[in-house]
Design a protein around this motif. Structure first.
Motif, PDB file in Angstrom:
ATOM      1  N   LEU A 139       0.832  -1.204   0.000  1.00 37.56           N
ATOM      2  CA  LEU A 139       0.000   0.000   0.000  1.00 37.56           C
ATOM      3  C   LEU A 139       0.859   1.244   0.000  1.00 37.56           C
ATOM      4  CD1 LEU A 139      -2.731  -0.871   2.665  1.00 37.56           C
ATOM      5  CD2 LEU A 139      -3.037  -0.654   0.195  1.00 37.56           C
ATOM      6  N   ALA A 140       2.004   1.153   0.691  1.00 36.68           N
ATOM      7  CA  ALA A 140       2.881   2.317   0.808  1.00 36.68           C
ATOM      8  C   ALA A 140       4.325   1.867   0.944  1.00 36.68           C
ATOM      9  CB  ALA A 140       2.488   3.156   2.025  1.00 36.68           C
ATOM     10  N   GLU A 141       5.223   2.681   0.395  1.00 39.03           N
ATOM     11  CA  GLU A 141       6.666   2.484   0.522  1.00 39.03           C
ATOM     12  C   GLU A 141       7.255   3.866   0.722  1.00 39.03           C
ATOM     13  OE1 GLU A 141       8.122   0.325  -2.896  1.00 39.03           O
ATOM     14  OE2 GLU A 141       6.577  -1.213  -2.673  1.00 39.03           O
ATOM     15  N   GLU A 142       7.861   4.087   1.892  1.00 35.11           N
ATOM     16  CA  GLU A 142       8.385   5.419   2.194  1.00 35.11           C
ATOM     17  C   GLU A 142       9.735   5.314   2.889  1.00 35.11           C
ATOM     18  OE1 GLU A 142       5.892   7.433   5.156  1.00 35.11           O
ATOM     19  OE2 GLU A 142       4.992   5.484   5.544  1.00 35.11           O
ATOM     20  N   PRO A 143      10.621   6.265   2.630  1.00 37.14           N
ATOM     21  CA  PRO A 143      11.949   6.232   3.240  1.00 37.14           C
ATOM     22  C   PRO A 143      11.866   6.284   4.769  1.00 37.14           C
ATOM     23  CG  PRO A 143      11.873   7.849   1.469  1.00 37.14           C
ATOM     24  CD  PRO A 143      10.465   7.412   1.719  1.00 37.14           C
ATOM     25  N   GLY A 144      12.789   5.547   5.395  1.00 39.97           N
ATOM     26  CA  GLY A 144      12.851   5.528   6.848  1.00 39.97           C
ATOM     27  C   GLY A 144      14.266   5.295   7.336  1.00 39.97           C
ATOM     28  N   ARG A 145      14.430   5.438   8.652  1.00 37.14           N
ATOM     29  CA  ARG A 145      15.727   5.219   9.297  1.00 37.14           C
ATOM     30  C   ARG A 145      15.524   4.386  10.551  1.00 37.14           C
ATOM     31  NH1 ARG A 145      15.168  10.514   9.030  1.00 37.14           N
ATOM     32  NH2 ARG A 145      15.458  10.784  11.240  1.00 37.14           N
ATOM     33  N   LEU A 146      16.397   3.413  10.737  1.00 39.22           N
ATOM     34  CA  LEU A 146      16.393   2.574  11.928  1.00 39.22           C
ATOM     35  C   LEU A 146      17.520   3.035  12.847  1.00 39.22           C
ATOM     36  CD1 LEU A 146      15.516   0.007  13.533  1.00 39.22           C
ATOM     37  CD2 LEU A 146      17.191  -1.249  12.140  1.00 39.22           C
ATOM     38  N   PRO A 147      17.188   3.721  13.953  1.00 40.74           N
ATOM     39  CA  PRO A 147      18.244   4.130  14.887  1.00 40.74           C
ATOM     40  C   PRO A 147      18.686   2.937  15.740  1.00 40.74           C
ATOM     41  CG  PRO A 147      16.101   4.910  15.647  1.00 40.74           C
ATOM     42  CD  PRO A 147      15.873   4.210  14.340  1.00 40.74           C
ATOM     43  N   GLY A 148      19.906   3.024  16.261  1.00 37.88           N
ATOM     44  CA  GLY A 148      20.396   1.976  17.149  1.00 37.88           C
ATOM     45  C   GLY A 148      20.868   0.736  16.423  1.00 37.88           C
ATOM     46  N   ALA A 149      21.283   0.882  15.175  1.00 41.18           N
ATOM     47  CA  ALA A 149      21.781  -0.259  14.406  1.00 41.18           C
ATOM     48  C   ALA A 149      22.879   0.215  13.456  1.00 41.18           C
ATOM     49  CB  ALA A 149      20.653  -0.920  13.614  1.00 41.18           C
ATOM     50  N   VAL A 150      23.814  -0.688  13.172  1.00 36.32           N
ATOM     51  CA  VAL A 150      24.891  -0.445  12.220  1.00 36.32           C
ATOM     52  C   VAL A 150      24.727  -1.460  11.098  1.00 36.32           C
ATOM     53  CG1 VAL A 150      27.402  -0.532  11.888  1.00 36.32           C
ATOM     54  CG2 VAL A 150      26.446   0.507  13.956  1.00 36.32           C
ATOM     55  N   LEU A 151      24.932  -1.026   9.873  1.00 37.19           N
ATOM     56  CA  LEU A 151      24.794  -1.899   8.713  1.00 37.19           C
ATOM     57  C   LEU A 151      26.143  -2.507   8.364  1.00 37.19           C
ATOM     58  CD1 LEU A 151      22.422  -2.655   6.869  1.00 37.19           C
ATOM     59  CD2 LEU A 151      23.248  -0.933   5.270  1.00 37.19           C
ATOM     60  N   TYR A 152      26.149  -3.822   8.146  1.00 36.69           N
ATOM     61  CA  TYR A 152      27.358  -4.540   7.733  1.00 36.69           C
ATOM     62  C   TYR A 152      27.113  -5.186   6.390  1.00 36.69           C
ATOM     63  CZ  TYR A 152      29.442  -4.162  12.381  1.00 36.69           C
ATOM     64  OH  TYR A 152      29.997  -3.690  13.551  1.00 36.69           O
ATOM     65  N   ASP A 153      28.150  -5.191   5.563  1.00 31.33           N
ATOM     66  CA  ASP A 153      28.084  -5.843   4.264  1.00 31.33           C
ATOM     67  C   ASP A 153      28.147  -7.348   4.463  1.00 31.33           C
ATOM     68  OD1 ASP A 153      27.748  -5.556   1.575  1.00 31.33           O
ATOM     69  OD2 ASP A 153      29.735  -4.766   1.176  1.00 31.33           O
ATOM     70  N   GLY A 154      27.260  -8.060   3.798  1.00 34.21           N
ATOM     71  CA  GLY A 154      27.258  -9.513   3.848  1.00 34.21           C
ATOM     72  C   GLY A 154      27.582 -10.075   2.476  1.00 34.21           C
ATOM     73  N   PRO A 155      27.398 -11.368   2.309  1.00 25.37           N
ATOM     74  CA  PRO A 155      27.695 -12.002   1.012  1.00 25.37           C
ATOM     75  C   PRO A 155      26.586 -11.744   0.000  1.00 25.37           C
ATOM     76  CG  PRO A 155      26.894 -13.630   2.567  1.00 25.37           C
ATOM     77  CD  PRO A 155      26.972 -12.331   3.317  1.00 25.37           C
ATOM     78  N   GLY A 156      26.532 -10.512  -0.520  1.00 24.10           N
ATOM     79  CA  GLY A 156      25.513 -10.164  -1.502  1.00 24.10           C
ATOM     80  C   GLY A 156      24.296  -9.495  -0.905  1.00 24.10           C
ATOM     81  N   TYR A 157      24.265  -9.368   0.393  1.00 25.12           N
ATOM     82  CA  TYR A 157      23.156  -8.720   1.087  1.00 25.12           C
ATOM     83  C   TYR A 157      23.678  -8.211   2.428  1.00 25.12           C
ATOM     84  CZ  TYR A 157      23.166 -13.555   2.712  1.00 25.12           C
ATOM     85  OH  TYR A 157      23.563 -14.785   3.168  1.00 25.12           O
ATOM     86  N   PRO A 158      23.000  -7.218   2.998  1.00 21.96           N
ATOM     87  CA  PRO A 158      23.494  -6.619   4.237  1.00 21.96           C
ATOM     88  C   PRO A 158      22.860  -7.223   5.489  1.00 21.96           C
ATOM     89  CG  PRO A 158      21.762  -5.261   3.358  1.00 21.96           C
ATOM     90  CD  PRO A 158      21.936  -6.416   2.392  1.00 21.96           C
TER      91      PRO A 158
END
Length: 142
Positions: free
Chosen positions: A27-46
């Motif tokens: 129904l909806a897709e909107e930009p967001g931010r998740l505080p309290g997390a760090v993104l790490y690169d994985g094998p083709g996905y994070p």
């Protein structure tokens, strides 16, 4: 409980799994931010790893009501998540996500790195600078 999903990798609009799993089911897709997390690169996905001070960028996805139950089960399978399974790569957790447009907090499902995976990533993983998987160093794109 029906909650939106916060996606930050291959399920984002324009990425391969968005078309496979989400196209026509939202129904909806909107930009967001998740505080309290760090993104790490994985094998083709994070992987989002819960750590104070970090922020992960992504989208809040609200599923069509008639698609919600099936979509939740499909995303659990995609993310290799089964409740209570110690072999999980991800855990599905309920977290507050901030809408980018106005900063409003929304409760959403988020797939974060399971504890064993998170420990490995914290020890020797590569954080994605800026917390946005789309913006990671992509030398493969001209």
């Amino acid at each position: 409980m029906t909650l939106p999903f916060f996606v930050y990798g291959t399920l984002r609009p324009g990425e391969v799994n968005h078309d496979l799993f989400l196209r026509g089911r939202t129904l909806a897709e909107e930009p967001g931010r998740l505080p309290g997390a760090v993104l790490y690169d994985g094998p083709g996905y994070p992987y989002a790893v819960e750590e104070p001070g970090g922020v992960v960028s992504g989208e809040l996805i609200t599923a069509r009501e008639e698609e919600y139950t099936a979509l939740l089960a499909e995303l659990d399978r995609l993310e290799d998540y089964a409740p209570g399974d110690p072999r999980n790569l991800y855990e599905r957790v309920e977290r507050e996500v901030l809408r980018t447009a106005d900063g409003t907090a929304v409760r959403a499902w988020v797939y974060v790195a399971a504890p064993a995976v998170a420990a490995r990533l914290r020890g020797r993983g590569k954080p994605v600078e800026g917390g946005d998987w789309r913006g990671r160093g992509r030398a493969d794109i001209p």
